[in-house]
Design a protein around this motif. Structure first.
Motif, mmCIF file in Angstrom:
data_model
loop_
_atom_site.group_PDB
_atom_site.id
_atom_site.type_symbol
_atom_site.label_atom_id
_atom_site.label_comp_id
_atom_site.label_asym_id
_atom_site.label_seq_id
_atom_site.Cartn_x
_atom_site.Cartn_y
_atom_site.Cartn_z
ATOM 1 N N UNK A 80 0.858 -1.350 -0.043
ATOM 2 C CA UNK A 80 -0.059 -0.058 -0.018
ATOM 3 C C UNK A 80 0.814 1.123 0.066
ATOM 4 N N UNK A 81 0.364 2.449 -0.356
ATOM 5 C CA UNK A 81 0.868 3.665 -0.265
ATOM 6 C C UNK A 81 2.371 3.634 -1.211
ATOM 7 N N UNK A 82 2.128 2.800 -2.264
ATOM 8 C CA UNK A 82 3.470 2.656 -3.199
ATOM 9 C C UNK A 82 3.949 4.113 -3.421
ATOM 10 N N UNK A 83 5.384 3.941 -3.627
ATOM 11 C CA UNK A 83 6.213 5.024 -4.172
ATOM 12 C C UNK A 83 6.959 4.687 -5.257
ATOM 13 N N UNK A 84 7.497 5.709 -6.117
ATOM 14 C CA UNK A 84 8.402 5.504 -7.278
ATOM 15 C C UNK A 84 9.267 4.763 -6.854
#
Length: 119
Positions: A80-84
């Motif tokens: 969840x809340x994935x980042x580049x």
């Protein structure tokens, strides 16, 4: 040796979620997820031992959850809340030796599944 087959990778925008799955031929002492970005080293993300103890890399704590489905030997990674910076090839791995972050302890690896997070 344990046969491992990953699935569930894909492309998502920053802030989104993905769920990876790893079908295993059997459970073993330690099951883990690693990732490797282009030009980078393979790094541990999350691991789960046979007693149910979980460990996470600092970079993913509070965002990723590792879990297993006992009914059919399958390991999951909810992201969840994935980042580049989470973009990488993700690998499922199994170890019968020790439950660590050391790549060399893992003798069984899946083929990998690509995760791409765009900003």
């Amino acid at each position: 040796q344990v046969q491992l087959v990953e699935s569930g990778g894909g492309s998502v925008q920053a802030g989104g979620s993905l769920r990876l799955s790893c079908a295993a031929s059997r459970w073993i002492l330690c099951m883990a997820w690693f990732r490797q970005a282009p030009g980078g080293e393979r790094e541990g993300v999350a691991r789960l031992d046979i007693n149910g103890v979980t460990k996470y890399a600092d970079s993913v704590k509070g965002r990723f959850t590792i879990a297993k489905d006992n009914a059919r030997p399958t390991l999951h990674l909810q992201m969840d809340s994935l980042k580049p910076e989470d973009s990488a090839m993700y690998y499922c791995a199994a170890s019968g030796l020790r439950c660590t972050w050391y790549v060399g302890d893992y003798r069984s690896w899946g083929q990998g599944t690509q995760v791409t997070v765009s900003s």
